[in-house]
Write a protein that holds these residues in place. Structure first.
Motif, short mmCIF file in Angstrom:
data_model
loop_
_atom_site.label_atom_id
_atom_site.label_comp_id
_atom_site.label_asym_id
_atom_site.label_seq_id
_atom_site.Cartn_x
_atom_site.Cartn_y
_atom_site.Cartn_z
N ALA A 1 0.70 -1.22 0.09
CA ALA A 1 0.03 0.12 -0.07
C ALA A 1 1.10 1.24 -0.28
CB ALA A 1 -1.09 -0.11 1.09
N LEU B 1 0.58 5.91 -0.66
CA LEU B 1 -0.36 6.92 -0.64
C LEU B 1 0.25 7.93 -1.88
CD1 LEU B 1 -0.69 7.72 3.20
CD2 LEU B 1 -2.10 6.40 1.74
N ASP C 1 -1.83 13.30 -2.60
CA ASP C 1 -3.08 13.98 -1.87
C ASP C 1 -3.80 13.15 -0.76
OD1 ASP C 1 -4.29 11.80 -3.14
OD2 ASP C 1 -5.74 12.92 -4.26
N THR D 1 -4.54 9.83 -1.09
CA THR D 1 -5.22 8.75 -1.64
C THR D 1 -4.41 7.17 -1.56
OG1 THR D 1 -6.64 10.32 -3.18
CG2 THR D 1 -6.73 7.87 -3.75
N PRO D 2 -4.96 6.23 -1.06
CA PRO D 2 -4.34 4.95 -0.94
C PRO D 2 -4.31 4.13 -2.19
CG PRO D 2 -6.37 4.80 0.49
CD PRO D 2 -6.43 6.45 -0.15
N LYS E 1 1.05 3.55 -10.50
CA LYS E 1 0.79 4.61 -9.52
C LYS E 1 1.57 4.09 -8.23
CE LYS E 1 -1.91 7.56 -8.01
NZ LYS E 1 -1.77 8.80 -8.39
N ASN F 1 5.59 10.30 -1.99
CA ASN F 1 5.59 9.99 -0.57
C ASN F 1 6.17 8.62 -0.39
OD1 ASN F 1 4.96 9.08 1.75
ND2 ASN F 1 2.56 9.39 1.72
N TYR G 1 6.49 6.55 2.03
CA TYR G 1 6.35 5.52 2.90
C TYR G 1 5.34 4.39 2.27
CZ TYR G 1 7.66 8.98 6.62
OH TYR G 1 8.42 9.86 7.23
N ALA G 2 5.59 3.21 2.63
CA ALA G 2 4.90 2.01 2.06
C ALA G 2 4.54 1.41 3.11
CB ALA G 2 5.47 1.64 0.69
N PRO H 1 0.73 4.64 4.86
CA PRO H 1 -0.14 3.75 4.24
C PRO H 1 -0.33 2.55 5.23
CG PRO H 1 1.76 3.52 3.14
CD PRO H 1 2.09 4.69 4.37
N ARG I 1 -10.36 8.20 3.09
CA ARG I 1 -9.87 7.93 1.85
C ARG I 1 -9.64 6.47 1.98
NH1 ARG I 1 -6.59 12.36 2.53
NH2 ARG I 1 -7.27 14.22 1.15
N ALA J 1 -9.00 2.47 -0.38
CA ALA J 1 -8.76 1.83 -1.67
C ALA J 1 -8.94 0.38 -1.18
CB ALA J 1 -7.33 2.00 -2.32
#
Lengths: 445, 153
Positions: free
Chosen positions: A26, A28, A31, A33-34, A59, A67, A69-70, B29, B67, B69
């Protein structure tokens, strides 16, 4: 009762990186949005870094730049325990050992299904690991047991060094795989005289030995691994091949005169180059009907053994001896037609394909000699010196071809065989009359 | 707003693997497995269920910024789709919804066993007690591996 520790080290969960159950990632967007997707490969690089495969997912790629971070979700395959890795993206590598290893694995899997450029690896994302956390709900945990395979490598090495000829090297190699390391399904391929192909010379644990089956170097899973001198582990054939098929429709695999050894329900595969002095001598191929049968520790142990086999093969002395005269009489039965096509040295027994190339040429020479003079005992030396065979200048090639020829005869007929009589000597045993037919042109292959 | 048609709804509600992602205010995330994804009659709302014991951070993120997904992927053919949208509500599932989660877990076990995963290991992936998360779908993407991955549906 205290709550179980939920924070782990990368080294605590090696099997979670085997790709047996796919990982998810995952990220982000800027903005917030994940984005979430499955990912082909997550490899630990060191104690606090992992490498991720960068393939299709634009994406994810965009997000990690915006960003850093994951979070990755991993599954430990033998327990089903779920772990998260909190990551910080550091850089993308497009070369280097980790990139090559990942690229070879992905290319080999797609080549296995006759597909190319499906998993084009754009790079490996190197990420720092901030935390490895076990998700809630897994209270019972036992440390993974240590694999003892490396300890057995020493005995394998000793036995290989004691082997006196190629037959012994190959039988010891199969013993090493099946008995010492407990991989019951193994086969060995050697590089042929052209350096462009591999051929199967020995196998264990398959319904059909596949002796004489060939692979072009650079093609298919084995060929790609051979070309790049890299081992490839497929931990879950069902999943990885369905993944490849999703990415591109399967193409035909082409006709193979002799099929490669293959389990009916192959789920794991590991192919390992046998290297000596940086040259490819052959490939050691293992299969299993269980997913996840070959782990990182197996790759390490088998890599050492494969190179030991290669060194043993190239170190074989050219052992020659004078031939001994003797005769074998064929039984009085209906003659078998042995047809030889000069163009590719292919040999057919009663219209059934037997073998071609150097081994076919050797057989034809032996049979003609037997037919014309009644001789049945031969020496490796006289074969090696026979200019008409155009044997390449590789000292172990003749023995390998004789072994291959012997195995093919064992499989294909009960009236013609090759028996080893002494070091560097062998006997052609013929139990039925033969009708030799030499054809100058090309055969039906 | 993205409207999910009948074919896509059927796929979302089959034995797929399901992932739910959110993010916190620090830009971190978070990903968790989801269960029982289902499309409401309106075609724009998805209900998905997370284990209650593992859902607190996801719910906190959703309360904070809304938000979300969700990606579904079929283990056998790898067809994948991602849905992005905004959080609508959360709540305890009804008995009917619990049955739906059970049905999905059973279908998921079948589809993973078809590619060789041991059902007893797959069953370790989930906990019984779940909480519902509902969200409105704004965008959907083809996530099937290959050159088309990431294209809007």
């Amino acid at each position: 009762m205290t709550a179980p520790a939920r924070r782990f080290a990368l080294t605590d969960i090696p099997s979670a990186f085997e790709g047996i159950i796919p990982a998810a990632i995952a990220t982000l967007a800027d903005d917030g949005t994940p984005n979430v997707t499955y990912i082909s490969v997550v490899y630990p690089v060191d104690d606090d870094h992992v490498a991720l495969s960068r393939q299709f997912f634009k994406k994810t790629d965009e997000n990690t730049i915006a960003n850093p971070y994951a979070q990755v979700l991993l599954v430990e395959p033998e327990t089903g325990r779920l772990f998260t890795l909190d990551l910080v993206y550091e850089r993308t590598d497009t070369e280097g050992p980790m990139f090559e290893r990942m690229r070879t694995k992905l290319d080999a899997v797609s080549a296995h299904e006759g597909m190319t450029n499906v998993f084009k690896l754009k790079g490996t994302d190197i990420c720092r690991v901030e935390a490895v956390m076990l998700l809630e709900g897994f209270e019972d945990w036992e440390p993974q047991r240590r694999d003892g395979k490396l300890e057995r490598v020493e005995e394998i090495s000793r036995r290989l060094s004691d082997a006196e000829d190629m037959d012994e090297v190959l039988s010891t190699s199969l013993w090493a795989c099946t008995e010492a390391l407990h991989y019951p399904n193994a086969f060995i391929m050697l590089v042929d005289e052209s350096g462009e192909r591999l051929y199967t010379v020995a196998s264990a644990g398959f319904a059909s030995s596949g002796a004489g089956s060939e692979v072009r170097i650079g093609e298919g899973l084995i060929g790609v691994a051979a070309e790049r001198h890299q081992s490839v582990r497929v931990t879950h054939m069902g999943r990885e091949l369905s993944y490849s098929q999703a990415a591109q429709r399967e193409r035909g695999l082409g006709e193979q005169v002799i099929p490669l050894p293959r389990l009916r329900e192959v789920q794991s595969m590991m192919v390992t180059p046998m290297l000596a002095h940086r040259s490819l001598v052959g490939m050691l191929c293992l299969q299993s009907d269980k997913p996840g049968a070959f782990r990182a520790a197996d790759e390490c142990a088998v890599g050492i053994v494969a190179n030991q086999i290669a060194m043993a093969l190239v170190a074989l002395p050219a052992r020659e001896a004078a031939s001994v005269e003797a005769e074998e009489r064929a039984c009085e039965e209906v003659a078998v037609e042995v047809r030889h096509y000069a163009e590719d040295d292919s040999v057919f027994l009663d219209n059934e394909y037997l073998i071609k190339g150097v081994a076919g040429g050797i057989l034809w020479r032996l049979l003609r000699n037997y037919d014309e003079t009644g001789r049945s005992d031969f020496s490796n030396r006289e074969i090696r010196l026979d200019q008409t065979l155009e044997l390449p200048d590789i000292k172990d090639n003749l023995e390998a071809r004789l072994i291959l020829l012997r195995k093919r005869l064992e499989e294909r007929c009960d009236y013609l065989r090759i028996e080893k009589t002494a070091r560097g000597r062998f006997r052609l045993v013929v139990d039925r009359p033969l009708n030799l037919v030499g054809v100058e042109g090309g055969g039906p292959l | 707003m993205f409207k999910i048609d009948g074919e896509l709804k059927e796929y979302v509600e089959s034995g797929v693997a399901c992932l739910v992602a959110t993010g916190n205010a620090e830009g971190r995330p978070l990903v968790r497995m989801g269960w029982g994804p289902s499309v409401r009659e309106d075609g724009t709302t998805i209900d998905v269920y997370l284990e209650t014991a593992r859902a607190s951070e996801t719910l906190a993120n959703l309360e904070d910024n809304g938000r979300i997904a969700m990606t579904v992927a079929h283990p056998v053919n790898y067809r994948s789709a991602q849905f992005k949208g905004t959080f609508k509500s959360t709540g305890k599932p009804t008995d009917e919804e619990r049955q739906r989660v059970e049905q999905h877990r059973g279908d998921f076990t079948v589809s993973t066993s078809l590619i060789g995963d041991p059902p007893d290991i797959i069953a370790n992936l989930w906990l019984d007690d779940v909480v519902r998360i509902s969200f409105e779908v704004h965008q959907a993407f083809d996530q099937t591996p290959g050159p088309e991955a990431g294209k809007p549906l």
